[in-house]
Design an enzyme around this catalytic site. Structure first.
Site, PDB file in Angstrom:
ATOM      1  N   CYS A   9       0.691  -1.259  -0.007  1.00  0.00           N
ATOM      2  CA  CYS A   9       0.101  -0.031   0.037  1.00  0.00           C
ATOM      3  C   CYS A   9       1.004   1.251   0.091  1.00  0.00           C
ATOM      4  CB  CYS A   9      -0.871   0.175   1.403  1.00  0.00           C
ATOM      5  SG  CYS A   9      -2.011  -1.397   1.413  1.00  0.00           S
ATOM      6  N   GLY A  37      -1.027   0.760  -4.903  1.00  0.00           N
ATOM      7  CA  GLY A  37      -2.259   0.251  -4.860  1.00  0.00           C
ATOM      8  C   GLY A  37      -3.252   0.679  -5.540  1.00  0.00           C
ATOM      9  N   ASN A 112       0.961   0.482   5.724  1.00  0.00           N
ATOM     10  CA  ASN A 112       1.439   0.055   4.590  1.00  0.00           C
ATOM     11  C   ASN A 112       2.117  -1.159   5.301  1.00  0.00           C
ATOM     12  OD1 ASN A 112       4.222   0.582   2.206  1.00  0.00           O
ATOM     13  ND2 ASN A 112       2.839  -1.074   2.567  1.00  0.00           N
ATOM     14  N   GLY A 113       1.966  -2.394   5.053  1.00  0.00           N
ATOM     15  CA  GLY A 113       2.716  -3.472   5.663  1.00  0.00           C
ATOM     16  C   GLY A 113       1.895  -4.594   5.906  1.00  0.00           C
ATOM     17  N   CYS A 248      12.773  -3.905   2.688  1.00  0.00           N
ATOM     18  CA  CYS A 248      12.430  -4.925   1.681  1.00  0.00           C
ATOM     19  C   CYS A 248      13.457  -4.531   0.229  1.00  0.00           C
ATOM     20  CB  CYS A 248      10.889  -4.718   1.465  1.00  0.00           C
ATOM     21  SG  CYS A 248      10.537  -5.704  -0.056  1.00  0.00           S
ATOM     22  N   TYR A 254      11.074  -3.417  -7.642  1.00  0.00           N
ATOM     23  CA  TYR A 254       9.708  -3.609  -8.372  1.00  0.00           C
ATOM     24  C   TYR A 254       8.800  -2.524  -7.788  1.00  0.00           C
ATOM     25  CZ  TYR A 254       5.209  -5.597  -9.367  1.00  0.00           C
ATOM     26  OH  TYR A 254       3.719  -5.633  -9.718  1.00  0.00           O
ATOM     27  N   SER A 295       9.197  -1.925 -14.526  1.00  0.00           N
ATOM     28  CA  SER A 295      10.273  -2.219 -13.839  1.00  0.00           C
ATOM     29  C   SER A 295      11.455  -2.836 -14.408  1.00  0.00           C
ATOM     30  CB  SER A 295      10.033  -2.784 -12.317  1.00  0.00           C
ATOM     31  OG  SER A 295       9.320  -3.789 -12.388  1.00  0.00           O
ATOM     32  N   ASP A 358      11.588  -8.081 -14.006  1.00  0.00           N
ATOM     33  CA  ASP A 358      11.914  -7.975 -12.568  1.00  0.00           C
ATOM     34  C   ASP A 358      11.872  -9.276 -11.984  1.00  0.00           C
ATOM     35  OD1 ASP A 358       8.935  -8.113 -11.483  1.00  0.00           O
ATOM     36  OD2 ASP A 358       8.811  -6.404 -13.031  1.00  0.00           O
ATOM     37  N   CYS A 445      16.274  -6.933   3.738  1.00  0.00           N
ATOM     38  CA  CYS A 445      15.321  -8.074   3.868  1.00  0.00           C
ATOM     39  C   CYS A 445      15.293  -8.895   2.599  1.00  0.00           C
ATOM     40  CB  CYS A 445      13.964  -7.762   4.296  1.00  0.00           C
ATOM     41  SG  CYS A 445      13.002  -9.453   4.158  1.00  0.00           S
ATOM     42  N   CYS A 448      12.547 -13.592   1.017  1.00  0.00           N
ATOM     43  CA  CYS A 448      11.828 -14.498  -0.260  1.00  0.00           C
ATOM     44  C   CYS A 448      12.841 -14.966  -1.203  1.00  0.00           C
ATOM     45  CB  CYS A 448      10.933 -13.674  -0.847  1.00  0.00           C
ATOM     46  SG  CYS A 448      11.419 -12.162  -1.339  1.00  0.00           S
TER      47      CYS A 448
HETATM   48  S1  SF4 Z   1      10.367 -11.418   2.068  1.00  0.00           S
HETATM   49 FE1  SF4 Z   1      10.951 -10.286   0.021  1.00  0.00          FE
HETATM   50  S2  SF4 Z   1       9.044  -8.955  -0.670  1.00  0.00           S
HETATM   51 FE2  SF4 Z   1       8.905  -9.740   1.605  1.00  0.00          FE
HETATM   52  S3  SF4 Z   1       9.784  -7.968   2.631  1.00  0.00           S
HETATM   53 FE3  SF4 Z   1      11.512  -9.559   2.530  1.00  0.00          FE
HETATM   54  S4  SF4 Z   1      12.435  -9.027   0.462  1.00  0.00           S
HETATM   55 FE4  SF4 Z   1      10.403  -7.765   0.489  1.00  0.00          FE
END
Ligand code: SF4
Length: 474
Positions: A9, A37, A112-113, A248, A254, A295, A358, A445, A448
């Site tokens: 968001c 969003g 957002n989150g 992130c 992206y 992207s 991306d 982070c 994923c």
């Molecule tokens: S898990 Fe992937 S998409 Fe989610 S916050 Fe971490 S880097 Fe971003």
């Protein structure tokens, strides 16, 4: 119980030095954040403690026309929100900002989150007899803040206490009758910046919204920071600060707009770097480099600059329809790729093409796009992905799915390459993706991409949380 608590968001807030048309400024800010969003949006105006608001399903320019904005009236504060969800899980009750009316006074929240302990907190409240009106975790935050506010009196103290209890990702803009409060979770998963417009203060998910209203960027909120803006000025509460944070990394790849600057690093330059690193990691003989809009374009330019292979515009995108990942069925997604994207034959015909995108989620869209290039006459299609392969879900506000729906969890690189019909396939490495934001002083982070999350995540991702999917999303 939760039908759609995962979302990406955008939030915006303004504290003006005098009563003015804060609704219009919020509208323009949200317009700039529309890419974060497209399902619903809303604005709450604070006129001397009286909250006027409107929110609904639709794009910013569909929900708000001149009359609606005028009806919100003038005020000295406003907050706004754009929200992403799916068609299936989308309903007006989940639109934000959330407005809470309580004996302690009204409160409006834009979030957002995604919280990782929303389910437990909600069950605790429900077991005490509380009634929820939405299925989003923002309402859980509002309950925690209201409860803490009863205990400690002040709104900023309540926000500070809330941050001990909620876990996960949250960039929040909160408005009470007297104060505008911005807060970022201790890992800083999602961006949140402070800006200034004359004597007015603004907060936004991305700096592109500052540019759109003529505001100047002041600084990013630190991970864990609470910023309070009221008639005595701006002050910061840093009780929860200390970590360098883990923003992130996919914001750079992206989510964010290329004209935004996050944690000191230009998103556009980060994407150029992605293309540069991709060339170094996966070089190939080719005649032209193209990007999949939007992207993939900047990364394609970076790949071209580093390799010397000419850059070309390989696709034209129909800009008048929404993102395809809001379509709930596989068949609809396949069709909408065709509707949204077309290859430019004069660019690719008879050429060995490098196509930069991306991400690949399930591979459906990638296969379709590669086929578009072949139909347009490309002799070879070499796919390069400006992020590592998704191998795990996201718990922090992004709808990257459970492993069974991630193609890289079920096929080898060679199998994926064959599946999408490419001549070769290369992903950016995890090491390189961490270097995209060259100037940032924070950590990232990449959960994923390697399953190493910065904070504890739930043992299992409830399937019912995923009614919608990221990407396959051009
Ligand atoms: S898990 Fe992937 S998409 Fe989610 S916050 Fe971490 S880097 Fe971003």
């Amino acid at each position: 119980m939760f039908d759609n608590i995962h979302e990406e968001c955008g939030v915006f807030g303004i504290y003006a030095d005098k009563k003015c048309d804060v609704a219009a400024q919020t509208y323009v800010g949200l317009y700039a954040l529309q890419h974060r969003g497209q399902e619903s949006c809303g604005i709450v105006v604070n006129d001397d403690g009286l909250f006027n608001y409107y929110k609904d399903l639709g794009l910013v320019n569909q929900v708000f026309d001149k009359d609606r904005l005028q009806a919100l009236g003038e005020g000295n504060m406003a907050i706004g929100h754009v929200r992403y969800s799916t068609t299936g899980s989308c309903n007006a009750s989940n639109a934000q900002p959330l407005v809470v009316r309580h004996g302690k006074g009204p409160l409006a929240i834009a979030h957002n989150g995604n919280l990782t302990n929303a389910r437990e907190l909600r069950m605790q409240y429900e077991n005490k007899g509380m009634i929820f009106h939405t299925t989003n975790d923002t309402e859980v935050i509002s309950y925690v803040i209201t409860e803490e506010r009863l205990a400690c009196g002040s709104i900023e103290k309540a926000v500070e206490q809330m941050m001990y209890r909620v876990k996960g990702a949250y960039s929040l803009v909160i408005m009470s009758p007297q104060k505008l409060i911005a807060a970022r979770d201790p890992e800083g998963f999602r961006p949140l910046s402070l800006g200034k417009l004359g004597e007015s203060w603004v907060v936004s998910s991305e700096t592109c919204a500052f540019d759109s209203i003529g505001a100047k960027f002041v600084r990013d909120l630190k991970p864990g920071e609470i910023v309070v803006i009221d008639d005595s000025g701006v002050r910061s509460i840093e009780t929860h600060c200390g970590s360098k944070g883990h923003i992130c990394v996919f914001e750079y790849v992206y989510f964010a707009r290329p004209d935004s600057v996050i944690e000191g690093s230009s998103v556009h330059k980060a994407r150029l770097r992605a293309g540069k690193y991709l060339w170094r990691e996966h070089p190939v003989d080719a005649d032209i480099v193209i990007g999949v809009p939007d992207s993939g374009l900047d990364a394609a330019l970076g790949f071209s600059q580093e390799s010397g292979i000419p850059y070309g515009i390989g696709f034209i995108k129909n800009r008048y329809i929404g993102r395809t990942f809001i379509q709930p069925t596989q068949a609809e997604r396949t069709n909408s790729v065709k509707i949204k994207l077309n290859a430019i034959s004069s660019t690719v015909k008879g050429k060995r093409v490098v196509m930069i995108d991306d991400s690949i989620v399930r591979g459906t869209t990638s296969a379709r796009i590669v086929n578009l290039l072949r139909e347009a006459g490309a002799t070879e299609v070499h796919v390069r992905i400006s992020s590592p392969a998704f191998v795990a879900p996201c718990y922090f506000g992004t709808d990257i799915d459970s492993k069974e729906n991630l193609i890289a969890c079920n096929m080898t690189n060679e199998e994926i390459c064959r599946h999408i019909g490419a001549d070769s396939l290369g992903y950016l490495s995890v090491e390189s993706v961490k270097k995209l934001a060259g100037k940032s002083d924070c950590d990232f982070c990449v959960g994923c991409f390697n399953e190493q999350y910065p904070i504890e995540v739930p043992a299992e991702m409830p399937k019912d949380k995923f009614e919608y999917r990221i990407s396959d999303s051009k």
